[in-house]
Scaffold this motif. Structure first.
Motif, PDB file in Angstrom:
ATOM      1  N   UNK A 402     -37.057  33.543  18.306  1.00 31.30           N
ATOM      2  CA  UNK A 402     -36.543  32.946  19.546  1.00 31.30           C
ATOM      3  C   UNK A 402     -37.616  32.096  20.226  1.00 31.30           C
ATOM      4  N   UNK A 403     -38.879  32.515  20.120  1.00 30.98           N
ATOM      5  CA  UNK A 403     -39.965  31.694  20.666  1.00 30.98           C
ATOM      6  C   UNK A 403     -40.033  30.358  19.941  1.00 30.98           C
ATOM      7  N   UNK A 404     -39.842  30.421  18.640  1.00 33.80           N
ATOM      8  CA  UNK A 404     -39.874  29.202  17.826  1.00 33.80           C
ATOM      9  C   UNK A 404     -38.743  28.259  18.211  1.00 33.80           C
ATOM     10  N   UNK A 405     -37.545  28.783  18.353  1.00 34.45           N
ATOM     11  CA  UNK A 405     -36.407  27.914  18.677  1.00 34.45           C
ATOM     12  C   UNK A 405     -36.522  27.381  20.104  1.00 34.45           C
ATOM     13  N   UNK A 406     -37.191  28.124  20.989  1.00 32.88           N
ATOM     14  CA  UNK A 406     -37.383  27.625  22.356  1.00 32.88           C
ATOM     15  C   UNK A 406     -38.330  26.434  22.387  1.00 32.88           C
ATOM     16  N   UNK A 503     -30.768  36.992   7.827  1.00 32.50           N
ATOM     17  CA  UNK A 503     -29.851  37.651   8.763  1.00 32.50           C
ATOM     18  C   UNK A 503     -30.248  37.381  10.218  1.00 32.50           C
ATOM     19  N   UNK A 504     -31.557  37.296  10.487  1.00 34.46           N
ATOM     20  CA  UNK A 504     -31.994  37.010  11.855  1.00 34.46           C
ATOM     21  C   UNK A 504     -31.574  35.613  12.290  1.00 34.46           C
ATOM     22  N   UNK A 505     -31.510  34.671  11.351  1.00 34.52           N
ATOM     23  CA  UNK A 505     -31.009  33.337  11.681  1.00 34.52           C
ATOM     24  C   UNK A 505     -29.553  33.420  12.143  1.00 34.52           C
ATOM     25  N   UNK A 506     -28.780  34.282  11.491  1.00 33.20           N
ATOM     26  CA  UNK A 506     -27.384  34.457  11.888  1.00 33.20           C
ATOM     27  C   UNK A 506     -27.291  35.096  13.268  1.00 33.20           C
ATOM     28  N   UNK A 507     -28.175  36.074  13.531  1.00 32.09           N
ATOM     29  CA  UNK A 507     -28.218  36.712  14.849  1.00 32.09           C
ATOM     30  C   UNK A 507     -28.573  35.677  15.911  1.00 32.09           C
ATOM     31  N   UNK A 508     -29.555  34.835  15.603  1.00 31.93           N
ATOM     32  CA  UNK A 508     -29.975  33.795  16.537  1.00 31.93           C
ATOM     33  C   UNK A 508     -28.852  32.796  16.781  1.00 31.93           C
ATOM     34  N   UNK A 509     -28.139  32.439  15.735  1.00 32.99           N
ATOM     35  CA  UNK A 509     -27.019  31.505  15.884  1.00 32.99           C
ATOM     36  C   UNK A 509     -25.988  32.055  16.867  1.00 32.99           C
ATOM     37  N   UNK A 510     -25.683  33.344  16.743  1.00 28.50           N
ATOM     38  CA  UNK A 510     -24.705  33.957  17.657  1.00 28.50           C
ATOM     39  C   UNK A 510     -25.204  33.923  19.098  1.00 28.50           C
ATOM     40  N   UNK A 511     -26.472  34.243  19.298  1.00 33.48           N
ATOM     41  CA  UNK A 511     -27.040  34.193  20.648  1.00 33.48           C
ATOM     42  C   UNK A 511     -26.963  32.787  21.225  1.00 33.48           C
ATOM     43  N   UNK A 512     -27.373  31.807  20.433  1.00 33.95           N
ATOM     44  CA  UNK A 512     -27.377  30.421  20.916  1.00 33.95           C
ATOM     45  C   UNK A 512     -25.965  29.898  21.162  1.00 33.95           C
ATOM     46  N   UNK A 514     -23.263  31.643  22.053  1.00 32.86           N
ATOM     47  CA  UNK A 514     -22.729  32.222  23.292  1.00 32.86           C
ATOM     48  C   UNK A 514     -23.447  31.650  24.512  1.00 32.86           C
ATOM     49  N   UNK A 515     -24.753  31.469  24.394  1.00 34.31           N
ATOM     50  CA  UNK A 515     -25.519  30.920  25.522  1.00 34.31           C
ATOM     51  C   UNK A 515     -25.068  29.488  25.835  1.00 34.31           C
ATOM     52  N   UNK A 516     -24.870  28.686  24.797  1.00 30.89           N
ATOM     53  CA  UNK A 516     -24.460  27.291  24.989  1.00 30.89           C
ATOM     54  C   UNK A 516     -23.090  27.212  25.650  1.00 30.89           C
ATOM     55  N   UNK A 517     -22.168  28.049  25.205  1.00 26.74           N
ATOM     56  CA  UNK A 517     -20.826  28.077  25.812  1.00 26.74           C
ATOM     57  C   UNK A 517     -20.921  28.457  27.284  1.00 26.74           C
ATOM     58  N   UNK A 518     -21.737  29.474  27.576  1.00 22.72           N
ATOM     59  CA  UNK A 518     -21.913  29.932  28.962  1.00 22.72           C
ATOM     60  C   UNK A 518     -22.431  28.809  29.855  1.00 22.72           C
ATOM     61  N   UNK A 519     -23.494  28.132  29.412  1.00 26.23           N
ATOM     62  CA  UNK A 519     -24.066  27.080  30.250  1.00 26.23           C
ATOM     63  C   UNK A 519     -23.121  25.890  30.400  1.00 26.23           C
ATOM     64  N   UNK A 520     -22.341  25.617  29.355  1.00 21.69           N
ATOM     65  CA  UNK A 520     -21.360  24.527  29.448  1.00 21.69           C
ATOM     66  C   UNK A 520     -20.272  24.881  30.460  1.00 21.69           C
ATOM     67  N   UNK A 521     -19.843  26.143  30.445  1.00 30.17           N
ATOM     68  CA  UNK A 521     -18.833  26.595  31.414  1.00 30.17           C
ATOM     69  C   UNK A 521     -19.364  26.504  32.838  1.00 30.17           C
ATOM     70  N   UNK A 522     -20.614  26.906  33.030  1.00 29.51           N
ATOM     71  CA  UNK A 522     -21.219  26.842  34.363  1.00 29.51           C
ATOM     72  C   UNK A 522     -21.234  25.395  34.864  1.00 29.51           C
ATOM     73  N   UNK A 523     -21.662  24.469  34.007  1.00 30.63           N
ATOM     74  CA  UNK A 523     -21.712  23.050  34.391  1.00 30.63           C
ATOM     75  C   UNK A 523     -20.325  22.526  34.740  1.00 30.63           C
TER      76      UNK A 523
END
Length: 662
Positions: A402-406, A503-512, A514-523
């Protein structure tokens, strides 16, 4: 009149003694520090001619386990927690504690020390081994038991794995004399600490990396009193140069960085391959912005201990800091991963009745709201996010991912991944004529994985691009093929992405996702000037999600919104840490007050160590404890709540934490 305790939790047994029998049967399964202590009592009612008995038990930590007398004193004190019998009922005819057994696991010798008290009557102390056989409790056994019990109380203070129902936590150290005794026992048993096991990120517990050293460090670091730990480590350093890692960390925590550098330098002259000392150097260098130096030292640590997770993890962190993202992925892929063992816990029969009383002043304070069913509802997509289930090395590796993707974003991360790892389409394009995939041959193929393929010879690269042999743990998941098979192919120099990282890439994809959808909804809702609503539990999950992905401001906002909707100890704890780090006195105290009431409601009666105490002492560094006390006085808290809050300050003054003098 009741047979139950007024203000102590307890589970009433179906058959008297079944809890003790269950603990005896479970002893052999305890792997590390052991479970919380178990207190079992038999209460009797009526006269000898017509006597009724019940058995009950609760979990506890913090009771002094230095002798049979100290544990017997705790058992005897329980008599005063039974409701008084009305005078008209007749003398000797009410409920009373007739018999008690206190069980405390000695994690050094792997035995259970038990004290039996008959009221009135005598006291018996004995040892139960893993086979259930009894032995004498020697002075050596008592010292080990005392230290093991203290370490459980310290290490389990804030451990979410030990948020057990019916678990009473008392202050493990209540005086200067008690602390001196703790240090003396730690000194005498220091070189036996490896017997206790270690954190899950450490493959093999050592003199430096174990629950004893971690407990010492936590106890003194949380109150910013590392000079006491340094005094102990200085003595031990003379007997083992690797202790320099602990001593250096203590000096750094005391802002004595020159001393830390001198100690590490001297230690490495004696033991050049000491990876704990090398890792301590890496941490210091990273904190000073010297990532290029940190990378070189981390590489030395990898060469010294290639089968340890932390050496590779620190190398990956250094590469990330330097912007060498491809090498960071390769280092991460090389991390040896260890199976996570769950915490030592009891396996008890279902009790006949559970009694979890609330003290009146806590209930009357209004600081803890009852949760409604609506408060705990949440979208299935949020509830099923896999990241919160990661443990041990997998959780630490995910933090690095997650640090890397940030730093570079998802798209760039995918490009980097495809440049260093064999992708599925590449593998399919070059499969004809290739050696048989060993994974498929052994039945380990993962058809759902997002990357696949064959690796080059089992080598990794160091910081300078030079090849070094990978550790056995990292080699195990790779396939070795002849260079001729793939000469000139697109992935001749690529690596196979280990399945766990895949598998961690798949976990990260799910986190990202859901996070992207959330921030788009907020906007969207903000543009439409509409109110964006979520349940309390959804806000709590979103806050944790944002925190995982290094979006602190969004996490803070989500936790605050969670508390507007429901009471949440988790959200309060996260905000407590944030407010304390920001030096926000009023908000930190508001969160601390509510958390203290919540903890006390659930029998966490210990002032220190705790996350709340650490936050208050963090404020003390800036404001001083006197200002904190005046602020609390000005808040007109209920008397019982103010007394609880003052217990943190009393501890700070007694042990002279920084800020106590002003």
């Amino acid at each position: 009149m009741s047979e139950l305790f007024k203000d102590i939790p307890e589970f009433v047994e179906t058959d008297i003694g079944e809890a003790l029998a269950a603990r005896t049967e479970t002893l052999a399964s305890f792997r590390e520090l052991g479970p919380p202590d178990l207190c079992h009592v038999v209460k009797s009612y009526g006269t000898k001619a017509a006597q009724k008995d019940i058995g009950s038990y609760h979990y506890i930590s913090g009771a002094e386990a230095s002798s049979s007398a100290s544990l017997a004193a705790y058992l005897n004190s329980l008599q005063f927690h039974i409701e008084e019998t009305p005078a008209w009922f007749g003398k000797g005819s009410g409920w009373r504690v007739r018999h008690g057994t206190y069980c405390c696991f000695n994690a050094f010798s792997r035995v259970d020390v038990r004290v039996e008290v008959r009221i009135p009557g005598g006291v018996d102390a004995y040892v139960v081994d893993l086979r259930g056989e009894r032995h004498e409790a020697t002075p050596e056994i008592w010292q080990e038991t005392y230290l093991a019990a203290l370490l459980r109380a310290i290490r389990y203070a804030d451990d979410a794995s030990y948020r057990l129902a019916g678990y009473r936590k008392l202050d493990p150290i209540t005086s200067i004399e008690g602390e001196v005794r703790f240090l003396k026992a730690a000194e005498e048993l220091f070189f036996n600490g490896w017997q206790l096991g270690s954190d899950p990120e450490v493959q093999v517990a050592t003199v430096v990396s174990n629950h004893l050293t971690a407990g010492i460090f936590k106890y003194f670091a949380d109150s910013f009193r590392l000079e006491r730990a340094a005094n102990l480590f200085e003595k031990m350093y003379g007997r083992d140069p690797e202790v320099a890692a602990l001593l250096a960390q203590s000096y750094i925590g005391m802002n004595e960085e020159i001393k830390a550098v001198q100690v590490m330098n001297a230690a490495l002259k004696q033991a050049p391959t000491s990876y704990p000392v090398l890792l301590a150097q890496v941490d210091l260098l990273l904190s000073k912005g010297k990532a290029d130096w940190a990378r070189q030292v981390a590489q030395q640590a990898v060469n010294s201990a290639p089968s340890e997770f932390m050496t590779w993890a620190k190398l990956a962190e250094a590469h990330i800091t330097l912007g060498e993202f491809d090498k960071a992925l390769l280092a991460l892929n090389s991390c040896p991963m260890f199976t996570f063992n769950e915490r030592d816990l009891h396996r008890m029969p279902t009790p006949r009745h559970s009694h979890l009383p609330t003290k009146k002043f806590i209930a009357d304070s209004g600081l803890i709201d009852e949760e409604s069913a609506r408060d705990n509802e949440a979208d299935v997509a949020l509830l099923r996010l896999p990241a919160p289930g990661l443990r041990g090395t997998f959780s630490k590796a995910y933090e690095l991912l997650t640090l890397l993707v940030s730093k570079i974003g998802w798209d760039e991360l995918l490009k980097t991944r495809s440049s260093v790892f064999v992708m599925e389409e590449e593998y399919r394009a070059h499969r004809t004529g290739a050696s048989v995939d060993v994974r498929e041959e052994n039945g380990h193929a993962d058809e759902d994985a997002s990357t696949r393929g064959l690796s080059s010879p089992r080598m990794s690269e160091d910081a300078n691009g030079d090849a070094i042999e990978k550790p056995p743990a990292a080699q195990a998941e790779e396939e070795s093929v002849t260079a001729e098979s793939y000469e000139g192919s697109a992935f001749a120099n690529k690596r196979l992405c280990d399945r766990w990282l895949d598998n961690l890439f798949l976990v990260l994809y799910e986190d990202l996702r859901v996070y992207t959808i959330w921030r788009a909804e907020v906007s969207h809702f903000q543009l439409q000037h509409m109110s964006y609503k979520k349940t309390g539990t959804e806000w709590e999950i979103l806050g944790e999600l944002a925190l995982r992905l290094h979006h602190k401001d969004e996490a803070k906002d989500a936790f605050q919104r969670c508390l507007e909707t429901k009471f949440s100890a988790r959200a309060l704890l996260r905000l407590l840490e944030m407010y304390a780090a920001e030096g926000d006195l009023q908000r930190t105290l508001n969160a601390a007050i509510k958390l203290t009431a919540y903890h006390h409601r659930w029998y966490m009666e210990s002032a220190y160590p705790s996350a709340i105490a650490h936050a208050i002492y963090t404020l003390g560094l800036t404001h001083g404890l006197s200002k904190i006390e005046y602020t609390l006085l000005s808040m007109n808290l209920p008397e019982g709540i103010f007394t609880l809050m003052r217990s943190y300050l009393n501890y700070g003054k007694m042990f002279d934490v920084e800020g106590a003098e002003y």
